[in-house]
Design a protein around this motif. Structure first.
Motif, short mmCIF file in Angstrom:
data_model
loop_
_atom_site.label_atom_id
_atom_site.label_comp_id
_atom_site.label_asym_id
_atom_site.label_seq_id
_atom_site.Cartn_x
_atom_site.Cartn_y
_atom_site.Cartn_z
N LEU A 271 0.83 -1.21 0.00
CA LEU A 271 0.00 0.00 0.00
C LEU A 271 0.86 1.26 0.00
O LEU A 271 0.54 2.24 -0.67
CB LEU A 271 -0.93 -0.02 1.23
CG LEU A 271 -2.04 -1.09 1.20
CD1 LEU A 271 -2.80 -1.08 2.53
CD2 LEU A 271 -2.97 -0.86 0.03
N ILE A 272 1.96 1.19 0.78
CA ILE A 272 2.85 2.36 0.80
C ILE A 272 3.46 2.59 -0.57
O ILE A 272 3.52 3.73 -1.08
CB ILE A 272 3.95 2.16 1.87
CG1 ILE A 272 3.32 2.17 3.27
CG2 ILE A 272 5.03 3.23 1.77
CD1 ILE A 272 4.29 1.81 4.38
N LEU A 273 3.91 1.52 -1.22
CA LEU A 273 4.47 1.66 -2.56
C LEU A 273 3.43 2.15 -3.56
O LEU A 273 3.71 3.00 -4.42
CB LEU A 273 5.06 0.31 -3.01
CG LEU A 273 6.30 -0.16 -2.26
CD1 LEU A 273 6.68 -1.56 -2.75
CD2 LEU A 273 7.47 0.80 -2.48
N ALA A 274 2.20 1.63 -3.44
CA ALA A 274 1.15 2.06 -4.35
C ALA A 274 0.80 3.54 -4.14
O ALA A 274 0.61 4.31 -5.11
CB ALA A 274 -0.10 1.20 -4.16
N GLY A 277 3.58 5.69 -5.59
CA GLY A 277 3.51 5.71 -7.05
C GLY A 277 2.38 6.60 -7.55
O GLY A 277 2.55 7.34 -8.54
N TYR A 278 1.24 6.52 -6.88
CA TYR A 278 0.12 7.36 -7.30
C TYR A 278 0.43 8.83 -7.08
O TYR A 278 0.09 9.69 -7.92
CB TYR A 278 -1.13 6.95 -6.53
CG TYR A 278 -2.35 7.76 -6.89
CD1 TYR A 278 -2.99 7.55 -8.11
CD2 TYR A 278 -2.85 8.74 -6.03
CE1 TYR A 278 -4.12 8.30 -8.45
CE2 TYR A 278 -3.96 9.48 -6.37
CZ TYR A 278 -4.60 9.26 -7.57
OH TYR A 278 -5.70 10.02 -7.93
N THR A 279 1.08 9.19 -5.96
CA THR A 279 1.44 10.58 -5.69
C THR A 279 2.41 11.10 -6.73
O THR A 279 2.29 12.23 -7.23
CB THR A 279 2.06 10.70 -4.29
OG1 THR A 279 1.13 10.19 -3.33
CG2 THR A 279 2.40 12.12 -3.95
N PHE A 280 3.40 10.25 -7.08
CA PHE A 280 4.36 10.67 -8.12
C PHE A 280 3.68 10.87 -9.46
O PHE A 280 3.99 11.80 -10.21
CB PHE A 280 5.47 9.61 -8.22
CG PHE A 280 6.50 9.93 -9.25
CD1 PHE A 280 7.46 10.92 -9.02
CD2 PHE A 280 6.51 9.26 -10.47
CE1 PHE A 280 8.41 11.21 -9.99
CE2 PHE A 280 7.44 9.55 -11.43
CZ PHE A 280 8.41 10.53 -11.19
N TYR A 281 2.73 10.01 -9.76
CA TYR A 281 1.99 10.14 -11.03
C TYR A 281 1.18 11.43 -11.07
O TYR A 281 1.18 12.14 -12.08
CB TYR A 281 1.08 8.92 -11.20
CG TYR A 281 0.13 9.04 -12.35
CD1 TYR A 281 0.57 8.90 -13.67
CD2 TYR A 281 -1.23 9.32 -12.12
CE1 TYR A 281 -0.32 9.03 -14.72
CE2 TYR A 281 -2.11 9.44 -13.17
CZ TYR A 281 -1.66 9.30 -14.49
OH TYR A 281 -2.55 9.43 -15.52
N ARG A 282 0.47 11.80 -10.00
CA ARG A 282 -0.30 13.03 -9.96
C ARG A 282 0.59 14.24 -10.06
O ARG A 282 0.26 15.24 -10.75
CB ARG A 282 -1.12 13.09 -8.66
CG ARG A 282 -2.24 12.07 -8.57
CD ARG A 282 -3.34 12.35 -9.59
NE ARG A 282 -3.89 13.67 -9.41
CZ ARG A 282 -4.93 13.95 -8.58
NH1 ARG A 282 -5.49 12.96 -7.89
NH2 ARG A 282 -5.39 15.19 -8.48
N TRP A 283 1.78 14.16 -9.42
CA TRP A 283 2.70 15.30 -9.46
C TRP A 283 3.22 15.53 -10.88
O TRP A 283 3.26 16.66 -11.36
CB TRP A 283 3.87 15.04 -8.50
CG TRP A 283 4.92 16.10 -8.56
CD1 TRP A 283 4.87 17.35 -8.03
CD2 TRP A 283 6.18 15.98 -9.23
NE1 TRP A 283 6.01 18.04 -8.30
CE2 TRP A 283 6.85 17.20 -9.04
CE3 TRP A 283 6.80 14.95 -9.93
CZ2 TRP A 283 8.12 17.43 -9.56
CZ3 TRP A 283 8.05 15.19 -10.43
CH2 TRP A 283 8.72 16.42 -10.25
N ARG A 284 3.56 14.48 -11.56
CA ARG A 284 4.04 14.60 -12.94
C ARG A 284 2.92 15.13 -13.84
O ARG A 284 3.15 15.95 -14.74
CB ARG A 284 4.54 13.24 -13.45
CG ARG A 284 5.85 12.79 -12.84
CD ARG A 284 6.99 13.67 -13.33
NE ARG A 284 7.12 13.66 -14.77
CZ ARG A 284 7.82 12.79 -15.46
NH1 ARG A 284 8.47 11.82 -14.81
NH2 ARG A 284 7.91 12.85 -16.78
N ARG A 285 1.72 14.64 -13.63
CA ARG A 285 0.60 15.07 -14.48
C ARG A 285 0.29 16.55 -14.28
O ARG A 285 0.08 17.28 -15.27
CB ARG A 285 -0.61 14.21 -14.15
CG ARG A 285 -1.81 14.52 -15.03
CD ARG A 285 -2.96 13.63 -14.66
NE ARG A 285 -4.11 13.94 -15.50
CZ ARG A 285 -5.32 13.38 -15.38
NH1 ARG A 285 -5.50 12.46 -14.39
NH2 ARG A 285 -6.32 13.70 -16.17
#
Length: 291
Positions: A271-274, A277-285
């Motif tokens: 869950l921590i890794l997921a 990953g989701y936070t990094f994806y939103r930041w890039r977007r």
């Protein structure tokens, strides 16, 4: 008258001289008893007394019986190896022997034969009779017997054992009379070494005596004809397929259960890794949109 007297006197004197000469001659010719008693005795030939003594000693000392270790090997061609193994077991029991080892090889190819190698041990005095019983199993292909005389080794072990026991007794006496602790410890160490040597030699002696008392037989049984692998029936093949498939399904199910348990245990980290990953994806977007 005077002439007659003189004649008589001369005749008596002559007779005395003759008698005395005869006596003197006979006494001189006969050897005295002392000379006969002191006559020299011929000396024996050199070495004759030693030879006689050796012959007498050899006649008195009995010849020791050889101490033999006997081993035998035999190959017998039989009609059925399984039945022959059962018969061999019965023979061993009758001969008061022991089964040391059994190595049976089933035929794996069509042209291979069923074989078995058996090692057994029987009393030495029953070796010949046991071999005769084993020969009745089938046709004897080869047979040999070897013997080794170990009498000198037995004598050596017994002599060494006797000397070590005497040394042990002497060390025990010295230890009883020892005064200081240092002397007692030194003698105790020597006594321990001697006793260890006694145990080792005694074990070797008993092992040698056991090999003399019991003979070892290596028996190889071979089937008379090659055994072809029997054709398996349809039912047995279906049963084997069913068993393999059910076993495979069970292994797959167990594997899935194990995987679920691993995922459950490591779920917090997942869950921590997921989340990361989701936070990094939103930041890039968001960064791409702002540009």
């Amino acid at each position: 008258m005077q002439n007659a007297g003189k004649l008589i006197h001369k005749s008596g004197l002559l007779l005395s001289v003759l008698v005395g000469g005869v006596i003197f001659t006979s006494c001189g010719s006969a050897p005295p008893p002392e000379s006969q008693a002191l006559a020299p005795v011929p000396a024996p030939a050199p070495g004759a007394a030693d030879n006689v003594g050796q012959k007498v000693q050899a006649a008195q000392v009995p010849r020791s019986r050889p101490q033999l270790i006997k081993k035998a090997a035999m190959t017998v061609i039989v009609n059925s190896v399984d039945k022959s193994i059962e018969t061999v077991t019965q023979i061993i029991n009758r001969q008061q022997g022991d089964l040391i080892g059994l190595n049976e090889q089933q035929p794996t190819k069509e042209d291979s034969r069923h074989t078995a190698s058996i090692q057994l041990r029987v009393p030495q005095n029953l070796l010949e009779s046991t071999l005769e019983e084993l020969a009745k199993l089938g046709t004897v292909e080869n047979r040999n017997i070897t013997a080794e005389d170990v009498g000198s080794q037995l004598v050596d072990f017994q002599a060494r054992l006797t000397n070590l026991r005497k040394t042990e007794a002497n060390l025990q006496k010295i230890m009883d009379r020892a005064g200081s602790v240092r002397d007692i410890l030194s003698v105790a160490q020597e006594l321990s070494n001697v006793r260890q040597s006694i145990e080792q030699i005694y074990a070797q002696l008993k092992n040698l005596q056991n090999q003399i008392a019991y003979s070892t037989i290596t028996l190889k049984l071979e089937a008379a004809v090659s055994s072809s692998s029997p054709q398996r029936g349809v039912s047995s093949q279906v049963q084997e397929t069913w068993n393999n498939s059910t076993q495979s399904l069970g292994n797959f199910t167990v594997g899935l259960l194990k995987l679920g348990i691993w995922l459950m245990v490591y779920s917090p980290y997942l869950l921590i890794l997921a989340g990361g990953g989701y936070t990094f994806y939103r930041w890039r977007r968001n960064r791409v949109i702002s540009h």
